[in-house]
Scaffold this active site. Structure first.
Site, short mmCIF file in Angstrom:
data_model
loop_
_atom_site.label_atom_id
_atom_site.label_comp_id
_atom_site.label_asym_id
_atom_site.label_seq_id
_atom_site.Cartn_x
_atom_site.Cartn_y
_atom_site.Cartn_z
N CYS A 1 0.83 -1.21 0.00
CA CYS A 1 0.00 0.00 0.00
C CYS A 1 0.87 1.25 0.00
O CYS A 1 1.36 1.68 1.04
CB CYS A 1 -0.93 -0.01 1.21
SG CYS A 1 -1.96 1.46 1.28
N CYS B 1 -0.54 4.16 2.11
CA CYS B 1 -0.38 4.01 3.56
C CYS B 1 1.08 4.26 3.96
O CYS B 1 1.34 4.91 4.96
CB CYS B 1 -0.76 2.61 4.03
SG CYS B 1 -2.19 1.92 3.23
N ASP B 2 2.01 3.71 3.21
CA ASP B 2 3.39 3.64 3.68
C ASP B 2 4.38 4.54 2.95
O ASP B 2 5.50 4.73 3.42
CB ASP B 2 3.89 2.18 3.59
CG ASP B 2 3.00 1.26 4.42
OD1 ASP B 2 2.48 1.72 5.45
OD2 ASP B 2 2.81 0.09 4.03
#
Ligand code: NAP
Length: 307
Positions: free
Chosen positions: A132, A135-136
């Site tokens: 992701c 997200c990261d």
């Protein structure tokens, strides 16, 4: 035991669109979602190809879709479905928290990213290995990272990651990309990106976090280490159809087979979105599937005298 006309499994764009259509048709509707309504769009920072929204975050679109379905009366519960079976013409849906009855079920549970299956992948998940970018990505400011894959997802996310990373290697097992032309052009023109062609990841290594990946050139069989602190894996998708595949007909890739009405091989069970094969896994396709499944499910309930 709670009874509904229609139970929808999965609260992504397909499930929430189906819920909206069912609820507006005044059918008592339950959506069962195991995590948070929105599905994969929660992993998408910016969406520009959903008509009516020239630019919207995945999270905001998800929240709007959820509110919209709720406004018309859909009930949405955060429960994981464990089993579905037919009993005297009704569908019985068992979750981690309860048992529900419905006249029809719409399966809209999407799928999961495919794993590479190499040493270090599991061990370093969340420690540099990610599926992701949204997200990261911000954790890798000015760092050197790798993205694995050659499809729209890998190429699109590699471009997105250049916002943060100092350098992005795209590792692809062939010498041409599967991604659409415009994405390819954007990637290849980005000075932060270097494509490593004809190569596969054999190992992901690092003591506490990712430090390097071992690559193998599939043409020369030569191995070489690549120093990176993050690996983003985008090599495809596995549909969440396992739970239901005892009686449902699946295709060779594990997607649920449907007809044009989104009817599956089991009477009263419909499928919508990424759980069935899509030429393009787009929000618009998922919404379209959801609407069709809802309309077809309503027609089924009427035909069977269940509504
Ligand atoms: P995909 O199109 O199936 O591409 C998967 C990529 O991973 C391919 O390049 C494939 O290589 C590679 N791959 C597969 N298994 C591998 C392995 N074990 N090791 C190394 N590489 C491997 O999947 P996707 O990119 O997730 O896209 C799925 C669908 O969603 C597509 O229809 C796509 O158009 C759509 N999508 C659209 C957008 C967008 O429009 N913005 C964004 C994301 C996804 P080969 O090419 O050699 O097979």
């Amino acid at each position: 035991m709670e009874r509904y006309y229609i139970i929808i499994v999965g609260g992504g764009p397909a499930g929430l669109t189906a819920a909206l259509y069912c609820a507006r048709a005044k059918l008592n509707t339950l959506v069962l979602e195991k995590k948070m309504p929105g599905g994969q769009i929660l992993n998408t920072e910016r969406i520009e190809n959903c008509p009516g929204f020239d630019s919207i975050s995945g999270l905001e679109l998800a929240q709007r879709m959820e509110q919209h379905a709720r406004k018309f009366g859909a009930n949405i519960k955060l429960e994981e479905v464990k089993e579905i079976h037919s009993e005297k013409g009704a569908k019985v849906v068992k979750t981690t928290q309860g048992v529900y009855h419905a006249g029809a079920v719409i399966l809209a549970a999407g799928g999961e990213p495919r794993w590479l299956g190499v040493p270090g992948e599991k061990e370093l998940l969340g420690k540099g290995v990610s599926y992701c970018a949204l997200c990261d990505g911000p954790f890798f400011a000015e760092q050197t990272i790798a993205v694995v894959g050659g499809g729209d997802a890998a190429v699109g996310e590699a471009i997105y990651l250049t916002k943060f990373a100092g350098k992005v290697y795209l590792i692809h097992r062939r010498n041409s990309l599967r991604a659409k032309k415009e994405l390819q052009e954007e990637l290849l023109n980005n000075p932060k990106v270097e494509v490593v062609w004809d190569s596969v990841v054999e190992n992901i290594e690092g003591k506490h976090t990712v430090e390097r990946i071992m690559l193998k050139n599939v043409k020369t069989s030569k191995n070489s280490p690549l120093e990176v602190s993050g690996v983003f894996i985008y090599i495809g998708f596995v549909p969440n159809s396992n739970l239901f595949n005892k009686n449902l007909e699946l295709d060779e890739r594990g997607y649920i087979k449907t007809d044009y009405k989104m009817s599956t091989s089991v009477e009263g069970v419909f499928a919508a979105g990424d759980i069935r094969f899509q030429l393009a896994k787009q929000i618009t396709n998922a919404m379209s599937d959801g609407a069709t499944a809802a309309i077809a499910a309503e027609a089924y309930l009427k035909e069977k005298g269940l509504v």
